[in-house]
Design a protein around this motif. Structure first.
Motif, PDB file in Angstrom:
ATOM      1  N   GLU A  14       3.140  -7.672 -14.002  1.00 15.65           N
ATOM      2  CA  GLU A  14       3.105  -8.898 -14.800  1.00 15.65           C
ATOM      3  C   GLU A  14       1.700  -9.460 -14.979  1.00 15.65           C
ATOM      4  OE1 GLU A  14       5.259 -13.309 -15.002  1.00 15.65           O
ATOM      5  OE2 GLU A  14       5.527 -12.027 -13.244  1.00 15.65           O
ATOM      6  N   ALA A  15       0.946  -9.580 -13.891  1.00 14.80           N
ATOM      7  CA  ALA A  15      -0.392 -10.179 -13.983  1.00 14.80           C
ATOM      8  C   ALA A  15      -1.327  -9.332 -14.849  1.00 14.80           C
ATOM      9  CB  ALA A  15      -0.981 -10.344 -12.583  1.00 14.80           C
ATOM     10  N   LYS A  16      -1.279  -8.027 -14.674  1.00  8.27           N
ATOM     11  CA  LYS A  16      -2.154  -7.145 -15.454  1.00  8.27           C
ATOM     12  C   LYS A  16      -1.743  -7.118 -16.923  1.00  8.27           C
ATOM     13  CE  LYS A  16      -3.530  -4.076 -11.672  1.00  8.27           C
ATOM     14  NZ  LYS A  16      -3.548  -2.681 -11.156  1.00  8.27           N
ATOM     15  N   GLY A  33      -8.551  -1.532 -33.198  1.00 10.94           N
ATOM     16  CA  GLY A  33      -9.752  -2.117 -32.644  1.00 10.94           C
ATOM     17  C   GLY A  33     -10.200  -1.413 -31.368  1.00 10.94           C
ATOM     18  N   PRO A  34     -10.944  -2.105 -30.536  1.00 14.11           N
ATOM     19  CA  PRO A  34     -11.511  -1.481 -29.334  1.00 14.11           C
ATOM     20  C   PRO A  34     -10.477  -1.056 -28.308  1.00 14.11           C
ATOM     21  CG  PRO A  34     -11.952  -3.855 -29.366  1.00 14.11           C
ATOM     22  CD  PRO A  34     -11.430  -3.493 -30.717  1.00 14.11           C
ATOM     23  N   GLU A  35      -9.346  -1.756 -28.203  1.00 14.04           N
ATOM     24  CA  GLU A  35      -8.323  -1.377 -27.220  1.00 14.04           C
ATOM     25  C   GLU A  35      -7.682  -0.040 -27.594  1.00 14.04           C
ATOM     26  OE1 GLU A  35      -7.820  -2.866 -24.436  1.00 14.04           O
ATOM     27  OE2 GLU A  35      -8.809  -4.809 -24.748  1.00 14.04           O
ATOM     28  N   VAL A  36      -7.429   0.161 -28.884  1.00 15.32           N
ATOM     29  CA  VAL A  36      -6.871   1.428 -29.351  1.00 15.32           C
ATOM     30  C   VAL A  36      -7.844   2.566 -29.062  1.00 15.32           C
ATOM     31  CG1 VAL A  36      -6.348   2.754 -31.450  1.00 15.32           C
ATOM     32  CG2 VAL A  36      -5.241   0.550 -31.053  1.00 15.32           C
ATOM     33  N   LYS A  37      -9.105   2.374 -29.426  1.00 14.59           N
ATOM     34  CA  LYS A  37     -10.102   3.418 -29.194  1.00 14.59           C
ATOM     35  C   LYS A  37     -10.256   3.706 -27.703  1.00 14.59           C
ATOM     36  CE  LYS A  37     -11.899   5.460 -31.577  1.00 14.59           C
ATOM     37  NZ  LYS A  37     -11.568   6.840 -32.032  1.00 14.59           N
ATOM     38  N   ARG A  38     -10.226   2.665 -26.899  1.00 20.02           N
ATOM     39  CA  ARG A  38     -10.356   2.862 -25.447  1.00 20.02           C
ATOM     40  C   ARG A  38      -9.184   3.666 -24.905  1.00 20.02           C
ATOM     41  NH1 ARG A  38      -8.527  -0.643 -21.142  1.00 20.02           N
ATOM     42  NH2 ARG A  38      -9.556  -0.093 -19.167  1.00 20.02           N
ATOM     43  N   PHE A  39      -7.971   3.299 -25.297  1.00 17.46           N
ATOM     44  CA  PHE A  39      -6.819   4.044 -24.797  1.00 17.46           C
ATOM     45  C   PHE A  39      -6.841   5.484 -25.289  1.00 17.46           C
ATOM     46  CE2 PHE A  39      -2.566   5.758 -25.548  1.00 17.46           C
ATOM     47  CZ  PHE A  39      -2.191   5.939 -24.221  1.00 17.46           C
ATOM     48  N   GLU A  40      -7.166   5.691 -26.550  1.00 15.84           N
ATOM     49  CA  GLU A  40      -7.229   7.054 -27.071  1.00 15.84           C
ATOM     50  C   GLU A  40      -8.201   7.905 -26.261  1.00 15.84           C
ATOM     51  OE1 GLU A  40      -6.150   6.299 -31.809  1.00 15.84           O
ATOM     52  OE2 GLU A  40      -8.243   6.289 -31.141  1.00 15.84           O
ATOM     53  N   GLY A 188       5.093   4.636 -20.836  1.00 18.74           N
ATOM     54  CA  GLY A 188       5.754   3.874 -21.890  1.00 18.74           C
ATOM     55  C   GLY A 188       5.074   2.540 -22.120  1.00 18.74           C
ATOM     56  N   ALA A 189       5.073   2.106 -23.362  1.00 18.05           N
ATOM     57  CA  ALA A 189       4.540   0.797 -23.719  1.00 18.05           C
ATOM     58  C   ALA A 189       5.640  -0.254 -23.573  1.00 18.05           C
ATOM     59  CB  ALA A 189       4.009   0.834 -25.147  1.00 18.05           C
ATOM     60  N   ALA A 237      -3.573  -1.776 -25.075  1.00 16.25           N
ATOM     61  CA  ALA A 237      -4.100  -2.393 -23.861  1.00 16.25           C
ATOM     62  C   ALA A 237      -3.115  -2.263 -22.705  1.00 16.25           C
ATOM     63  CB  ALA A 237      -4.411  -3.872 -24.120  1.00 16.25           C
ATOM     64  N   ILE A 238      -1.817  -2.395 -22.994  1.00 13.17           N
ATOM     65  CA  ILE A 238      -0.793  -2.257 -21.953  1.00 13.17           C
ATOM     66  C   ILE A 238      -0.710  -0.810 -21.467  1.00 13.17           C
ATOM     67  CG2 ILE A 238       1.704  -2.348 -21.555  1.00 13.17           C
ATOM     68  CD1 ILE A 238       1.711  -4.835 -23.429  1.00 13.17           C
ATOM     69  N   LEU A 239      -0.783   0.142 -22.377  1.00 14.92           N
ATOM     70  CA  LEU A 239      -0.762   1.552 -21.969  1.00 14.92           C
ATOM     71  C   LEU A 239      -1.956   1.882 -21.076  1.00 14.92           C
ATOM     72  CD1 LEU A 239       0.378   3.155 -25.336  1.00 14.92           C
ATOM     73  CD2 LEU A 239       1.627   3.260 -23.159  1.00 14.92           C
ATOM     74  N   ALA A 240      -3.098   1.286 -21.363  1.00 18.22           N
ATOM     75  CA  ALA A 240      -4.275   1.503 -20.520  1.00 18.22           C
ATOM     76  C   ALA A 240      -4.079   0.916 -19.123  1.00 18.22           C
ATOM     77  CB  ALA A 240      -5.512   0.898 -21.185  1.00 18.22           C
TER      78      ALA A 240
END
Length: 364
Positions: A14-16, A33-40, A188-189, A237-240
């Motif tokens: 929950e906190a994360k 954006g940056p979260e998508v690129k980071r996870f990819e 899973g997301a 971001a959640i998947l990361a």
């Protein structure tokens, strides 16, 4: 008892999760954006692949990767028929024709022999599904044969996040691979999501165009068969957040599956083999010729179960008699006998004990 309890996972993170979603909202950047690129980048690195292109869902990942591999309307593509119709749905969207191949009774995955049959028949592409979280044992040999025939290979890894053969992860044997991040998946997301993974720059670039209208540049449409299929920043971001714990979660799944395979003892039930790194226990699937009786019995004990999947693709009502001449012996037997028991990382030992005791106490 639920077959999967997602609320426990959400509560544990929950906190994360809140921190990740707040970061995205504060940024004001919600798509590509940056979260998508980071996870990819993180997911490609985890798999040992060069490229990851995220999408809106796993079915789009199958379809767009096949389009990027050159599959067009009228092309014949090999696929299994025991995996819930997802690849067949993607083929229908393209206008391609499925060439159904059978599976092994034990692994529930296809075999080199069946893929060779499809190659000899002249298929345009091959899709191999790593079903229930078990890596297809002959995937390396299958990839070699596809390459020798000049036929592209797509791995459907929707249920095999993190599974490996030797030191190589599923999703890196073929020309491309498709992943789903639906909430119940091993990774899973908190909503839908998917990705195409590949070591080929041309495939990655084509999928990146196809996920956004077929643009070669903004508002300039160059590629047909495209759509709007983008993983949003919040889900990325959640998947990361979940990715670093994927291997530990898979190990817990394997532990539960191993307990089932060692401790369930019933003459009317066939259990899947115990796996190691090749098996991430996305689903724990048993077999019984009296499957429906067992499912009703477990329901009486408050234990949920499911059937993944009850109808071979070629017997789906939408096809009517189109594939009436097709009969895949192992596929049809499995569809009539399989039953999925609860198996998820947050499942505690007490719940596992309940399932084992209930199954062992089943009387015919």
């Amino acid at each position: 008892m639920q077959i999967n309890n997602l609320s426990e996972k959400i509560n544990a993170y929950e906190a994360k999760i809140k921190a990740a979603t707040s970061r995205v909202i504060d940024s004001g950047w919600l798509v590509l954006g940056p979260e998508v690129k980071r996870f990819e980048n993180l997911f490609a690195e985890y798999l040992g692949a060069q490229y990851c292109v995220s999408l809106a869902n796993g079915t789009d990942a199958i379809e767009l990767s096949l389009r990027a591999l050159g599959v067009e309307s009228g092309d014949i593509v090999a696929t299994v028929a025991n995996a819930g119709m997802y690849t067949t749905t993607a083929l229908l969207a393209i206008g391609a024709i499925p060439f159904f191949i059978d599976v092994d009774l034990t692994t529930r995955n296809t075999t080199l022999k069946e893929v060779q049959r499809a190659l000899d028949a002249g298929v345009k592409a091959v899709v191999v599904t790593h079903l229930y979280g078990r890596a297809t044992p002959e995937i390396k040999e299958i990839a070699q044969q596809c390459a020798l025939h000049g036929v592209p290979l797509l791995e459907d890894c929707a249920q095999s996040h993190g599974a490996s053969i030797g030191d190589q992860r599923t999703g890196t044997f073929g020309d491309a691979s498709s992943f789903s991040f639906y909430p119940t998946k091993n990774l899973g997301a908190l909503g839908d999501g998917g990705a195409v993974v590949t070591n080929r720059n041309d495939i990655a670039e084509k999928v990146a165009r196809l996920r956004q209208y077929g643009w070669s540049s903004k508002y300039c449409v160059e590629y047909g068969g495209a759509r709007n299929s983008r993983l949003d920043e919040i889900q990325a971001a959640i998947l990361a957040v979940f990715l670093p714990d994927l291997d530990a979660a898979n190990e817990r799944r394997r532990h539960i599956a191993k307990r089932y395979s060692l401790e369930i003892k019933h003459t009317e039930i066939t259990l899947p083999p115990i796996g190691s790194a090749d098996y991430v226990a996305h689903l724990y699937v048993i077999q019984s010729s009296k499957r429906n009786l067992l499912q009703a019995y477990l329901k009486g004990f408050g234990i949920s179960s499911d059937i993944h999947y009850p109808i071979p693709d070629y017997r789906q009502p939408l096809f009517k008699d189109k594939f009436a001449e097709i009969g895949l012996k192992n596929t049809e037997r499995l569809c009539s006998e399989i039953l999925t028991l609860p198996c998820y990382p947050e499942m505690n030992d007490s719940l596992v004990d309940q399932v084992i005791s209930a199954v062992n106490a089943w009387e015919i």
